[in-house]
Structures are given as structure tokens and as C-alpha cells.
Write a protein that holds these residues in place. Structure first.
Motif, short mmCIF file in Angstrom:
data_model
loop_
_atom_site.label_atom_id
_atom_site.label_comp_id
_atom_site.label_asym_id
_atom_site.label_seq_id
_atom_site.Cartn_x
_atom_site.Cartn_y
_atom_site.Cartn_z
N LYS A 39 -29.54 -11.11 -41.04
CA LYS A 39 -29.62 -11.48 -42.46
C LYS A 39 -30.33 -10.40 -43.27
O LYS A 39 -29.93 -10.07 -44.39
CB LYS A 39 -30.34 -12.82 -42.62
CG LYS A 39 -29.52 -14.02 -42.17
CD LYS A 39 -30.08 -15.33 -42.69
CE LYS A 39 -31.37 -15.69 -42.02
NZ LYS A 39 -31.84 -17.04 -42.42
N ASP A 93 -16.09 -7.98 -45.34
CA ASP A 93 -16.00 -9.42 -45.09
C ASP A 93 -17.38 -10.08 -45.17
O ASP A 93 -17.69 -10.99 -44.41
CB ASP A 93 -15.38 -9.68 -43.72
CG ASP A 93 -16.13 -8.96 -42.60
OD1 ASP A 93 -17.02 -8.16 -42.93
OD2 ASP A 93 -15.83 -9.23 -41.43
N GLU A 117 -18.78 -12.13 -47.27
CA GLU A 117 -18.85 -13.56 -47.57
C GLU A 117 -18.58 -14.40 -46.32
O GLU A 117 -19.27 -15.38 -46.05
CB GLU A 117 -17.84 -13.91 -48.67
CG GLU A 117 -18.01 -15.33 -49.18
CD GLU A 117 -17.14 -15.59 -50.41
OE1 GLU A 117 -16.97 -16.78 -50.74
OE2 GLU A 117 -16.65 -14.63 -51.01
N GLU A 118 -17.59 -13.96 -45.54
CA GLU A 118 -17.28 -14.68 -44.30
C GLU A 118 -18.43 -14.56 -43.30
O GLU A 118 -18.78 -15.52 -42.61
CB GLU A 118 -16.00 -14.09 -43.69
CG GLU A 118 -15.55 -14.80 -42.42
CD GLU A 118 -14.30 -14.18 -41.84
OE1 GLU A 118 -14.05 -14.40 -40.63
OE2 GLU A 118 -13.56 -13.47 -42.57
N THR A 119 -19.05 -13.38 -43.26
CA THR A 119 -20.19 -13.16 -42.36
C THR A 119 -21.36 -14.05 -42.74
O THR A 119 -22.00 -14.66 -41.88
CB THR A 119 -20.63 -11.68 -42.41
OG1 THR A 119 -19.54 -10.84 -42.04
CG2 THR A 119 -21.80 -11.44 -41.46
N VAL A 120 -21.63 -14.15 -44.05
CA VAL A 120 -22.72 -14.99 -44.54
C VAL A 120 -22.48 -16.45 -44.17
O VAL A 120 -23.38 -17.15 -43.70
CB VAL A 120 -22.89 -14.85 -46.07
CG1 VAL A 120 -23.82 -15.94 -46.61
CG2 VAL A 120 -23.45 -13.47 -46.40
N ASP A 121 -21.26 -16.94 -44.36
CA ASP A 121 -20.94 -18.34 -44.04
C ASP A 121 -21.12 -18.61 -42.54
O ASP A 121 -21.62 -19.67 -42.15
CB ASP A 121 -19.50 -18.66 -44.45
CG ASP A 121 -19.32 -18.71 -45.97
OD1 ASP A 121 -20.34 -18.87 -46.66
OD2 ASP A 121 -18.17 -18.59 -46.43
N THR A 122 -20.70 -17.63 -41.73
CA THR A 122 -20.85 -17.78 -40.28
C THR A 122 -22.32 -17.85 -39.89
O THR A 122 -22.72 -18.68 -39.06
CB THR A 122 -20.17 -16.60 -39.54
OG1 THR A 122 -18.79 -16.57 -39.88
CG2 THR A 122 -20.34 -16.74 -38.04
N ILE A 172 -24.88 -18.77 -41.77
CA ILE A 172 -25.46 -20.04 -42.25
C ILE A 172 -25.11 -21.18 -41.31
O ILE A 172 -25.96 -22.01 -40.96
CB ILE A 172 -24.98 -20.34 -43.69
CG1 ILE A 172 -25.60 -19.34 -44.66
CG2 ILE A 172 -25.34 -21.78 -44.09
CD1 ILE A 172 -25.05 -19.41 -46.07
N GLU A 173 -23.84 -21.23 -40.87
CA GLU A 173 -23.42 -22.29 -39.95
C GLU A 173 -24.11 -22.15 -38.59
O GLU A 173 -24.52 -23.14 -37.97
CB GLU A 173 -21.90 -22.25 -39.78
CG GLU A 173 -21.34 -23.25 -38.77
CD GLU A 173 -21.67 -24.68 -39.08
OE1 GLU A 173 -21.67 -25.51 -38.14
OE2 GLU A 173 -21.96 -25.00 -40.25
N ARG A 180 -27.66 -23.42 -38.90
CA ARG A 180 -27.69 -24.88 -38.97
C ARG A 180 -27.52 -25.49 -37.59
O ARG A 180 -28.26 -26.39 -37.17
CB ARG A 180 -26.56 -25.38 -39.90
CG ARG A 180 -26.58 -26.90 -40.12
CD ARG A 180 -25.23 -27.42 -40.55
NE ARG A 180 -24.23 -27.23 -39.51
CZ ARG A 180 -24.15 -27.98 -38.42
NH1 ARG A 180 -25.02 -28.96 -38.21
NH2 ARG A 180 -23.19 -27.76 -37.52
#
Length: 520
Positions: A144, A154, A156-161, A163-164, A167
Motif C-alpha cells: 500500500k 491497473d 484501481e484493480e490492485t487497490v480493490d484487491t 482492500i479485499e 478485510r
């Protein structure tokens, strides 16, 4: 460096394997640094000592002045740890993960981002194999931080991955912490009192367990969560003396490891502990064939060339080997064979092991040894081991074993005809049990029986009294809160031996053969 730290240095050196010592000396022998030469002299001196003594260092090694010794010890201690890290790096996955994290940080500081990311990718792959969640979070933290300094197509896709991933990992860590916190709390109760003693203990344990168990769906749990959950249930059911349910979870845990062989490779000590837990249930439930099968599996594991056997694992394996060897002789009743195999052929190994065990494990092993000698009719040997338990100053560890050690102590003195000391020991045992709030029906019956005995009772009357005591004890053998006494000592077989005029060994062997329990 303080004197305590000096002892730590001595213990560290003597914990090294021959290969680790060789690795340390080779790595520092070529150095031209005078401090390294003095360090090796000090290393050799402490390595040759049988017991810790540093008083004559400056006298034996003139090159080392007294004023230099403190700093030199600290230097040697640090260098040994660094050498150990380097030597064991290929064998310990966590060290490899941390090394890649360290490399990544060093590369990022030099703005070598692609190389640093490559190290993190390798570290992430290793941490996922081992399911080391905390280190995975540390890796993600670095990922991060670097996202703010680099631009990816990519992103945005990396950030979403990421974050998931965070979690999911936090959820797993939460569950594992809840399961393990509950597990260690129950274990602290068990370590103090042993198996539950009465309904009050049972209610308190069950209420605590239920109120602290988090909601979960087992089918959604990760491998690490399931392992921690099964361990929790094993400890819970064993504490309640519900070995049937404990067996189910112990069996599931062993199968879980064996279905995931990588987990065994990277966590061999935990797999060995799982085997031990399963064998405990098999022993308590008289699953003889299964017990013998897993005993061989435990022994064969020591020859697995793919496993890294550190000192802790070696001690665990040796401990479990001796515990279950003893359990096997208890199942078959072949106590004389057990005495020969363990205390004539391997006495030094047991003595050495007892010095290395924690106080709880040592207490259990000593108690089982005493019971083995009792079964063989060697009451003086039994007393020696019981006295080691009775004379332990800290009785807050496994109060139950301390209680039953005193009961068997009384029976040994009866067997030896020491009627003059029985009265005294009965009074002291009463006091001990009263203080520990552990004076149950089982203890009351036996203490009254022994109190009324003397060497003037004729044989017919003696047999009648033994029969009466057996008739008192048999009805409580399966009582929820009295049955724990029969876990520790087969009092019924002892009474039957007195009634039938046989040895305890003959009675138990006869029962074992009727069940088909034979040593190979």
C-alpha cells in the motif's frame, strides 16, 4: 552484560548442534579482526565447560582482559544469533519471508521499486503457503505504501484487491485470536486443577466456553482457522472428560494436516501435537489398534527426511514417545516389560528428558512412571517417583495429580506393610485434599479404608474389606465427576488383585487379553 546474561550465553552455546557450531566457527575463523579472535577463544572456553563458570576466563585466556569480558560476551551472543539465523534460513519459512520483506524495504529506499515489488511478491507467495496472516498483513502494508509512489495501469484493480485481502485476513486473524484466546484460557484452568472436579467446575467451564465462542460457519473457515478451532474443541472436551467428542475433533485435525502435507512440512511440531492429542483419546477410549497404529506413525515421523527437526520438535517427539510407551503398557498390563524397556534400557534418556521438560510435562511423566512401577509391584521405586511429585513446592500446577500421588503413596505404604507411617500420611493427605477442595467420595472411601487397616486383621476379614471397598467404588466409576479418579489409577484392578490373591499385573493383563490387547 549481567551474570544472568552470561548464563544465557552459556545456555545458548550448549544448545547449538555440532553443525551449527561448525558453521559459526568457519564463518568467523577467517576474520582478521582481533575481537573475532578473542570471541572464538571465549566461545571455545564456554563450549568445553560442563557447567557454567566464568570466573577463570581471564586466567585461562590471557588475551581477554577482565575489563573486556562484558562487551565481548555481548558481542559473542549477537554473532551466534546472526549465525543461527543464517544457518537455519533455508529450513525456517518465516525467516525466509522476513528476509524478502527486509530486502524489499532496502530496495524501496533506493527507489528500486520493481525489484522491491518482486521481493514482496515472493514473500507474499511464501506467507500464503504457510498461511502466516500477520506477515501477510505486513507485506500488504508495504504494498500500500508503495502504491502512493508508483503509477500502474491497473492501479484501481490492485487497490480493490488489496482492500479485499485486508478485510479477509483481518477476519481470519480475528477468528483465530478468539479461538486461541479461549483455548489458552481453558488450558490455564486445566494446568492448575486438571480435569473438572464437580458440577460447579463443569457449569463454570461450559458457560465461559459458550459465551466466548464467536459465531462462525465452519465451511467458510480457512485452514488455519479450522486448525485453531479443532484444537479449541479438543482441549474443551478433554477438560470435561468427554473423550468421545474430543476424539472426533482430534481425528479431524490429524486428517486435516494429512490432507495438507505442506502444512506438516512447515508446521511439523503442530502435526506431532495433533497426533499426540488423537492418541490420548484412543488411549482413554481403549481404541487399542488405532492407538498402536498412530504410535508407529509417530515413531516413523522421526525418520522423515523432509522435516526440519529443531530442538523443540526433538524434545516434543521424545516426550510423546515415552508418554505413549507408558500408555501402551498400561493398556496391556505388561508392566515388567515396561520397566525393562524404559528404565533399564533407556533410563539415561528419560533422566535427560526430564531436565528439559516444562514443569507440567515433567509432572505428568513422573506420575506415569510411578504408576508403571506400581503396576510392576515395585513399590519402593514407585514411592521414590511419587516423593518427587509430593515434594514439589509449587502445587498450583495440576492439583489433581498432586492429590492422586498422595493417594497412591498411601497404598504403596500399605503394600510395604508400613502401617506405622500410614496414620501420619492419612492425616497429611486429608489436610492437603481439604485445602485443595478436592475431598471427593473416591478419596473419602479410600482414606477411611486405609485408616481402619492394621496388621492384626486376618486374611478373611481383609478380603471382605477389599470387597466392600470395591462395591463402594464400582457405582461411582462412571459418575460424571468421580470418574476422573479412575483415569489416574486403576483402583478396581488393585482391589481385584487383593480379593483374588493375584498381582495387579496379572489382573490387568487378563483383562487386556480378553479385549485382544497384545504387544507385538
Amino acid at each position: 552484560m549481567s551474570r544472568v546474561k552470561s548464563k544465557s550465553l552459556f545456555d545458548l552455546i550448549h544448545s547449538l548442534s555440532p553443525n551449527e557450531k561448525r558453521h559459526f566457527k568457519i564463518n568467523h575463523s577467517a576474520s582478521g579482526d582481533p575481537d573475532d579472535k578473542k570471541m572464538l577463544l571465549l566461545f571455545d572456553y564456554l563450549n568445553k565447560q560442563k557447567s557454567f563458570n566464568e570466573e577463570r576466563v581471564s586466567e585461562v585466556i590471557p588475551a581477554i582482559k577482565s575489563s573486556q569480558l562484558s562487551n565481548l560476551k555481548a558481542y559473542l551472543y549477537e554473532k551466534i544469533l546472526l549465525s543461527l539465523r543464517q544457518y537455519n534460513l533455508p529450513k525456517i519459512l518465516d525467516l525466509q519471508i522476513r528476509e524478502q520483506i527486509d530486502f524489499a524495504q532496502l530496495l524501496f529506499e533506493r527507489r528500486l521499486y520493481p525489484q522491491g515489488k518482486s521481493c514482496l511478491k515472493k514473500a507474499r507467495r511464501l506467507s500464503q503457503v504457510h498461511e502466516n496472516l500477520e506477515l501477510t498483513l505486513e507485506i500488504i502494508k508495504l504494498e500500500k505504501s508503495i502504491l502512493m509512489l508508483t503509477i500502474d495501469e491497473d492501479i484501481e484493480e490492485t487497490v480493490d484487491t488489496i482492500i479485499e485481502d485486508v478485510r479477509k485476513i483481518n477476519s481470519q486473524i480475528h477468528n483465530i485470536n478468539m479461538f486461541s484466546n479461549l483455548s489458552i484460557k481453558l488450558n490455564s484452568y486445566y494446568t492448575r486443577i486438571g480435569f473438572i472436579r464437580d458440577e460447579e467446575d463443569s457449569i463454570r467451564v461450559k458457560e465461559y466456553f459458550i459465551s466466548n465462542l464467536p459465531d462462525y460457519k465452519e465451511e467458510e473457515l480457512s485452514l488455519g482457522e479450522k486448525i485453531t478451532l479443532y484444537l479449541l474443541y479438543i482441549g474443551y472436551y478433554y477438560f470435561l472428560q468427554d473423550f468421545s467428542n474430543g476424539y472426533l475433533y482430534a481425528n479431524r485435525l490429524v486428517h486435516l494436516y494429512e490432507e495438507n502435507p505442506d502444512r506438516i512440512k512447515f508446521s511439523p511440531e503442530n502435526y506431532v501435537k495433533a497426533l499426540n492429542n488423537l492418541m490420548i483419546a484412543q488411549f482413554k477410549l481403549n481404541y487399542f489398534e488405532e492407538f498402536v497404529l498412530h504410535k508407529h506413525k509417530l515413531i516413523n515421523f522421526t525418520n522423515d527426511s523432509t522435516v526440519y527437526f529443531n530442538e523443540r520438535l526433538k524434545i516434543s517427539l521424545l516426550k510423546y514417545y515415552f508418554i505413549h510407551e507408558l500408555n501402551l503398557f498400561f493398556l496391556t498390563g505388561e508392566f515388567n516389560a515396561g520397566v525393562k524397556k524404559l528404565f533399564i534400557d533407556r533410563k539415561e534418556d528419560i533422566d535427560d528428558l526430564l531436565k528439559k521438560l516444562d514443569s507440567h510435562s515433567a509432572l505428568i511423566l513422573m506420575y506415569k512412571i510411578a504408576c508403571l512401577y506400581f503396576g510392576a509391584g515395585l513399590y519402593n521405586h514407585c514411592l521414590r517417583w511419587l516423593n518427587r511429585i509430593i515434594n514439589i513446592p509449587n502445587v498450583d500446577i495440576r492439583e489433581d495429580i498432586h492429590c492422586f500421588a498422595r493417594i497412591i503413596n498411601l497404598i504403596c505404604h500399605y503394600e510395604l506393610g508400613n502401617f506405622d507411617v500410614i496414620k501420619y500420611y492419612i492425616i497429611s493427605t486429608y489436610r492437603f485434599l481439604w485445602k485443595r477442595d478436592d475431598l471427593r467420595m473416591f478419596q473419602k472411601y479410600i482414606l477411611k479404608f486405609l485408616k481402619d487397616l492394621n496388621n492384626d486383621v486376618d486374611v478373611a476379614e481383609l478380603v471382605s474389606r477389599f470387597s466392600n471397598l470395591k462395591n463402594q467404588l464400582v457405582p461411582i466409576e462412571n459418575s460424571d465427576y468421580e470418574k476422573r479418579a479412575f483415569i489416574y489409577f486403576d483402583i478396581i484392578s488393585w482391589l481385584e488383585s487383593k480379593i483374588e490373591g493375584k498381582s495387579v499385573q496379572e489382573v490387568i493383563m487378563s483383562k487386556a487379553k480378553a479385549k485382544g490387547f497384545y504387544l507385538e
